[in-house]
Design a protein around this motif. Structure first.
Motif, PDB file in Angstrom:
ATOM      1  N   LEU A   1       0.828  -1.200   0.000  1.00 28.81           N
ATOM      2  CA  LEU A   1       0.000   0.000   0.000  1.00 28.81           C
ATOM      3  C   LEU A   1       0.867   1.256   0.000  1.00 28.81           C
ATOM      4  CD1 LEU A   1      -3.032   0.439  -0.062  1.00 28.81           C
ATOM      5  CD2 LEU A   1      -2.995   0.555   2.430  1.00 28.81           C
ATOM      6  N   ARG A   2       1.935   1.244   0.759  1.00 31.79           N
ATOM      7  CA  ARG A   2       2.849   2.399   0.802  1.00 31.79           C
ATOM      8  C   ARG A   2       3.547   2.619  -0.535  1.00 31.79           C
ATOM      9  NH1 ARG A   2       2.913   5.420   4.994  1.00 31.79           N
ATOM     10  NH2 ARG A   2       2.549   4.593   7.052  1.00 31.79           N
ATOM     11  N   ALA A   3       3.694   1.567  -1.316  1.00 29.80           N
ATOM     12  CA  ALA A   3       4.341   1.682  -2.629  1.00 29.80           C
ATOM     13  C   ALA A   3       3.344   2.060  -3.726  1.00 29.80           C
ATOM     14  CB  ALA A   3       5.027   0.365  -2.981  1.00 29.80           C
ATOM     15  N   SER A   4       2.062   2.143  -3.375  1.00 33.41           N
ATOM     16  CA  SER A   4       1.023   2.452  -4.361  1.00 33.41           C
ATOM     17  C   SER A   4       0.678   3.938  -4.334  1.00 33.41           C
ATOM     18  CB  SER A   4      -0.235   1.624  -4.064  1.00 33.41           C
ATOM     19  OG  SER A   4      -0.950   2.192  -2.973  1.00 33.41           O
ATOM     20  N   ARG A   5      -0.227   4.320  -5.222  1.00 35.07           N
ATOM     21  CA  ARG A   5      -0.664   5.715  -5.265  1.00 35.07           C
ATOM     22  C   ARG A   5      -1.482   6.087  -4.039  1.00 35.07           C
ATOM     23  NH1 ARG A   5      -5.940   5.851  -6.878  1.00 35.07           N
ATOM     24  NH2 ARG A   5      -6.743   3.942  -7.780  1.00 35.07           N
ATOM     25  N   ALA A   6      -1.918   5.092  -3.260  1.00 37.52           N
ATOM     26  CA  ALA A   6      -2.710   5.353  -2.054  1.00 37.52           C
ATOM     27  C   ALA A   6      -1.839   5.736  -0.863  1.00 37.52           C
ATOM     28  CB  ALA A   6      -3.545   4.127  -1.708  1.00 37.52           C
ATOM     29  N   ALA A   7      -0.536   5.740  -1.037  1.00 41.30           N
ATOM     30  CA  ALA A   7       0.366   6.071   0.076  1.00 41.30           C
ATOM     31  C   ALA A   7       0.045   7.427   0.687  1.00 41.30           C
ATOM     32  CB  ALA A   7       1.818   6.026  -0.401  1.00 41.30           C
TER      33      ALA A   7
ATOM     34  N   PRO B   1      -8.074  11.516   7.534  1.00 43.15           N
ATOM     35  CA  PRO B   1      -9.524  11.758   7.553  1.00 43.15           C
ATOM     36  C   PRO B   1     -10.127  11.786   6.152  1.00 43.15           C
ATOM     37  CG  PRO B   1      -8.414  13.243   9.074  1.00 43.15           C
ATOM     38  CD  PRO B   1      -7.335  12.534   8.294  1.00 43.15           C
ATOM     39  N   GLY B   2     -11.238  11.091   5.998  1.00 44.06           N
ATOM     40  CA  GLY B   2     -11.962  11.070   4.735  1.00 44.06           C
ATOM     41  C   GLY B   2     -11.399  10.148   3.672  1.00 44.06           C
ATOM     42  N   ALA B   3     -10.365   9.380   3.997  1.00 49.73           N
ATOM     43  CA  ALA B   3      -9.692   8.573   2.981  1.00 49.73           C
ATOM     44  C   ALA B   3      -9.970   7.077   3.084  1.00 49.73           C
ATOM     45  CB  ALA B   3      -8.189   8.816   3.044  1.00 49.73           C
ATOM     46  N   ALA B   4     -10.809   6.653   3.995  1.00 44.16           N
ATOM     47  CA  ALA B   4     -11.022   5.218   4.217  1.00 44.16           C
ATOM     48  C   ALA B   4     -11.464   4.492   2.948  1.00 44.16           C
ATOM     49  CB  ALA B   4     -12.024   5.000   5.344  1.00 44.16           C
ATOM     50  N   GLN B   5     -12.443   5.036   2.237  1.00 45.00           N
ATOM     51  CA  GLN B   5     -12.936   4.355   1.032  1.00 45.00           C
ATOM     52  C   GLN B   5     -11.865   4.303  -0.057  1.00 45.00           C
ATOM     53  OE1 GLN B   5     -15.708   2.541   0.822  1.00 45.00           O
ATOM     54  NE2 GLN B   5     -15.965   3.069   2.978  1.00 45.00           N
ATOM     55  N   LYS B   6     -11.047   5.335  -0.150  1.00 37.12           N
ATOM     56  CA  LYS B   6      -9.976   5.349  -1.143  1.00 37.12           C
ATOM     57  C   LYS B   6      -8.939   4.278  -0.821  1.00 37.12           C
ATOM     58  CE  LYS B   6     -10.543  10.110  -2.490  1.00 37.12           C
ATOM     59  NZ  LYS B   6     -11.028  11.157  -1.668  1.00 37.12           N
ATOM     60  N   VAL B   7      -8.652   4.097   0.452  1.00 35.74           N
ATOM     61  CA  VAL B   7      -7.688   3.071   0.856  1.00 35.74           C
ATOM     62  C   VAL B   7      -8.253   1.679   0.584  1.00 35.74           C
ATOM     63  CG1 VAL B   7      -6.496   2.054   2.842  1.00 35.74           C
ATOM     64  CG2 VAL B   7      -6.505   4.532   2.520  1.00 35.74           C
TER      65      VAL B   7
ATOM     66  N   ALA C   1     -10.391   0.909  -1.719  1.00 36.63           N
ATOM     67  CA  ALA C   1     -10.361   0.730  -3.173  1.00 36.63           C
ATOM     68  C   ALA C   1      -8.950   0.386  -3.643  1.00 36.63           C
ATOM     69  CB  ALA C   1     -10.865   1.993  -3.874  1.00 36.63           C
ATOM     70  N   ALA C   2      -7.950   1.035  -3.065  1.00 33.33           N
ATOM     71  CA  ALA C   2      -6.564   0.748  -3.442  1.00 33.33           C
ATOM     72  C   ALA C   2      -6.182  -0.671  -3.046  1.00 33.33           C
ATOM     73  CB  ALA C   2      -5.627   1.763  -2.784  1.00 33.33           C
ATOM     74  N   LEU C   3      -6.631  -1.118  -1.892  1.00 34.50           N
ATOM     75  CA  LEU C   3      -6.363  -2.496  -1.473  1.00 34.50           C
ATOM     76  C   LEU C   3      -6.952  -3.480  -2.480  1.00 34.50           C
ATOM     77  CD1 LEU C   3      -6.970  -2.284   2.371  1.00 34.50           C
ATOM     78  CD2 LEU C   3      -4.842  -2.975   1.253  1.00 34.50           C
ATOM     79  N   ALA C   4      -8.183  -3.208  -2.925  1.00 37.14           N
ATOM     80  CA  ALA C   4      -8.831  -4.073  -3.910  1.00 37.14           C
ATOM     81  C   ALA C   4      -8.035  -4.108  -5.210  1.00 37.14           C
ATOM     82  CB  ALA C   4     -10.262  -3.614  -4.161  1.00 37.14           C
ATOM     83  N   GLU C   5      -7.538  -2.951  -5.647  1.00 38.67           N
ATOM     84  CA  GLU C   5      -6.732  -2.891  -6.872  1.00 38.67           C
ATOM     85  C   GLU C   5      -5.457  -3.719  -6.727  1.00 38.67           C
ATOM     86  OE1 GLU C   5      -5.888   1.131  -8.015  1.00 38.67           O
ATOM     87  OE2 GLU C   5      -8.013   1.657  -8.125  1.00 38.67           O
ATOM     88  N   LEU C   6      -4.939  -3.797  -5.510  1.00 34.67           N
ATOM     89  CA  LEU C   6      -3.723  -4.572  -5.250  1.00 34.67           C
ATOM     90  C   LEU C   6      -4.022  -6.050  -5.037  1.00 34.67           C
ATOM     91  CD1 LEU C   6      -1.957  -2.060  -2.845  1.00 34.67           C
ATOM     92  CD2 LEU C   6      -1.242  -2.645  -5.177  1.00 34.67           C
TER      93      LEU C   6
END
Length: 70
Positions: free
Chosen positions: A22-28, A44-50, A52-57
């Motif tokens: 996750l740290r190596a992705s755009r979601a870092a 704050p406010g980034a839970a859904q984005k994180v 989504a990034a996990l799903a992409e990974l």
């Protein structure tokens, strides 16, 4: 004040490698302070984005927010 309480969203993963990916992705940019090798604060406010990034990974994530009932 010398101390304060604050609410935060944390991400708990099963292995440190998941956080590394996750740290190596755009979601870092949505990740905050690391709390342990498998737990990190989410900005704050980034839970859904994180999630989504996990799903992409290729990782399955779920969101659960508990209200303390102030």
């Amino acid at each position: 004040a010398q101390a304060r309480l604050e609410a935060m969203v944390v991400l708990r993963v099963t292995a440190p490698e998941v956080l590394q990916a996750l740290r190596a992705s755009r979601a870092a940019r949505y990740l905050g302070e690391p709390l342990s090798p498998t737990v990190v604060a989410i900005k704050p406010g980034a839970a859904q984005k994180v999630l989504a990034a996990l799903a992409e990974l290729g990782y399955l994530g779920e969101g659960r927010v508990e209200n303390e009932g102030n």
